[in-house]
Design a protein around this motif. Structure first.
Motif, short mmCIF file in Angstrom:
data_model
loop_
_atom_site.label_atom_id
_atom_site.label_comp_id
_atom_site.label_asym_id
_atom_site.label_seq_id
_atom_site.Cartn_x
_atom_site.Cartn_y
_atom_site.Cartn_z
N MET A 129 65.01 12.96 9.45
CA MET A 129 64.38 11.91 9.11
C MET A 129 65.16 10.93 8.00
N ARG A 130 66.39 11.18 8.06
CA ARG A 130 67.42 10.53 7.12
C ARG A 130 67.19 9.09 7.04
N ALA A 131 67.18 8.24 8.00
CA ALA A 131 66.77 7.01 7.99
C ALA A 131 65.52 6.44 7.37
N GLU A 132 64.53 7.21 7.76
CA GLU A 132 63.23 6.85 7.45
C GLU A 132 62.88 7.07 5.83
N ILE A 133 63.60 8.10 5.29
CA ILE A 133 63.59 8.58 4.15
C ILE A 133 64.12 7.72 3.29
N ARG A 134 65.45 7.48 3.47
CA ARG A 134 66.30 6.67 2.91
C ARG A 134 65.47 5.10 2.84
N GLU A 135 64.98 4.82 3.86
CA GLU A 135 64.06 3.34 3.86
C GLU A 135 62.98 3.37 2.91
N ALA A 136 62.40 4.26 2.74
CA ALA A 136 61.44 4.67 1.75
C ALA A 136 61.88 4.72 0.48
N VAL A 137 62.74 5.25 0.21
CA VAL A 137 63.57 5.16 -1.31
C VAL A 137 64.12 3.94 -1.68
N LEU A 152 59.15 0.56 -10.36
CA LEU A 152 59.07 2.14 -10.76
C LEU A 152 60.21 2.73 -11.45
N ARG A 153 61.34 2.34 -10.85
CA ARG A 153 62.56 2.70 -11.68
C ARG A 153 62.99 1.84 -13.07
N GLU A 154 62.44 0.85 -13.21
CA GLU A 154 62.65 0.23 -14.48
C GLU A 154 61.63 0.43 -15.52
N HIS A 155 60.40 1.12 -14.85
CA HIS A 155 59.42 1.70 -15.84
C HIS A 155 59.87 3.03 -16.37
N SER A 175 62.93 3.75 -16.97
CA SER A 175 64.13 3.59 -17.71
C SER A 175 63.86 3.38 -19.32
N THR A 176 62.61 2.87 -19.37
CA THR A 176 62.33 2.80 -20.79
C THR A 176 61.01 3.70 -21.23
N SER A 177 60.86 3.65 -22.50
CA SER A 177 59.63 4.08 -23.14
C SER A 177 58.53 3.40 -22.98
N PRO A 178 57.17 3.81 -22.44
CA PRO A 178 56.86 5.42 -22.53
C PRO A 178 57.06 5.82 -21.04
N GLY A 179 57.37 5.12 -20.01
CA GLY A 179 57.65 5.75 -18.61
C GLY A 179 58.79 6.71 -18.68
N ARG A 180 59.72 6.61 -19.36
CA ARG A 180 60.81 7.58 -19.53
C ARG A 180 60.24 9.03 -19.70
N GLU A 181 59.53 8.97 -20.79
CA GLU A 181 58.98 10.39 -21.54
C GLU A 181 57.75 10.79 -20.44
N LEU A 224 60.10 10.35 -7.88
CA LEU A 224 59.55 9.10 -8.35
C LEU A 224 58.57 8.45 -7.39
N LEU A 225 58.61 8.54 -6.42
CA LEU A 225 57.79 8.20 -5.17
C LEU A 225 56.42 8.88 -5.18
#
Length: 127
Positions: free
Chosen positions: A33-41, A50-53, A55-61, A97-98
């Motif tokens: 499922m490599r293509a489908e999973i990579r697409e989702a990510v 989400l990645r930005e969230h 990367s900083t507090s309070p999301g990181r914690e 994260l997802l």
């Protein structure tokens, strides 16, 4: 013994049967499922938010706490997720994260509840 994977269609439903040891099976599923999973990510519209969230507090914690609790309380499931990620060639933390997005508190600029449920259903139907 390696994992065996068989895919077939049951009407309009894509059906994948994997057998073998858990780690090998999840790695094989990730490769298949490599293509489908990579697409989702990489392509999901809110992943950058989400990645930005986280990367900083309070999301990181919040992410660290949920990740730690998952790894401690659900070690077998975490091992399966990491094997799936390894097979797909993506970071296990991105799949986590997802998966954990509903446990990260309010994420400014992200999806509403309806969007979150729709995306969750799409991800589950792909995997």
């Amino acid at each position: 013994m390696g994992a065996t994977l068989r895919e077939q269609n049951l009407g309009s439903v894509r059906w994948i049967v994997v057998s073998g040891q858990a780690g090998e099976s999840f790695r094989a599923m990730g490769q298949h499922m490599r293509a489908e999973i990579r697409e989702a990510v990489t392509e999901w519209t809110s992943i950058h938010v989400l990645r930005e969230h986280v990367s900083t507090s309070p999301g990181r914690e919040q992410f660290a706490a949920v990740l730690s609790a998952t790894q401690g309380s659900f070690a077998a499931e975490w091992a399966e997720l990491t094997a799936l990620a390894d097979g797909a060639g993506v970071a296990a933390e991105d799949l986590a994260l997802l998966n954990f997005r509903g446990d990260l508190g309010h994420v400014a600029g992200s999806f509403n509840r309806t969007e979150e449920r729709r995306v969750g259903k799409e991800c589950r139907s792909r995997w």
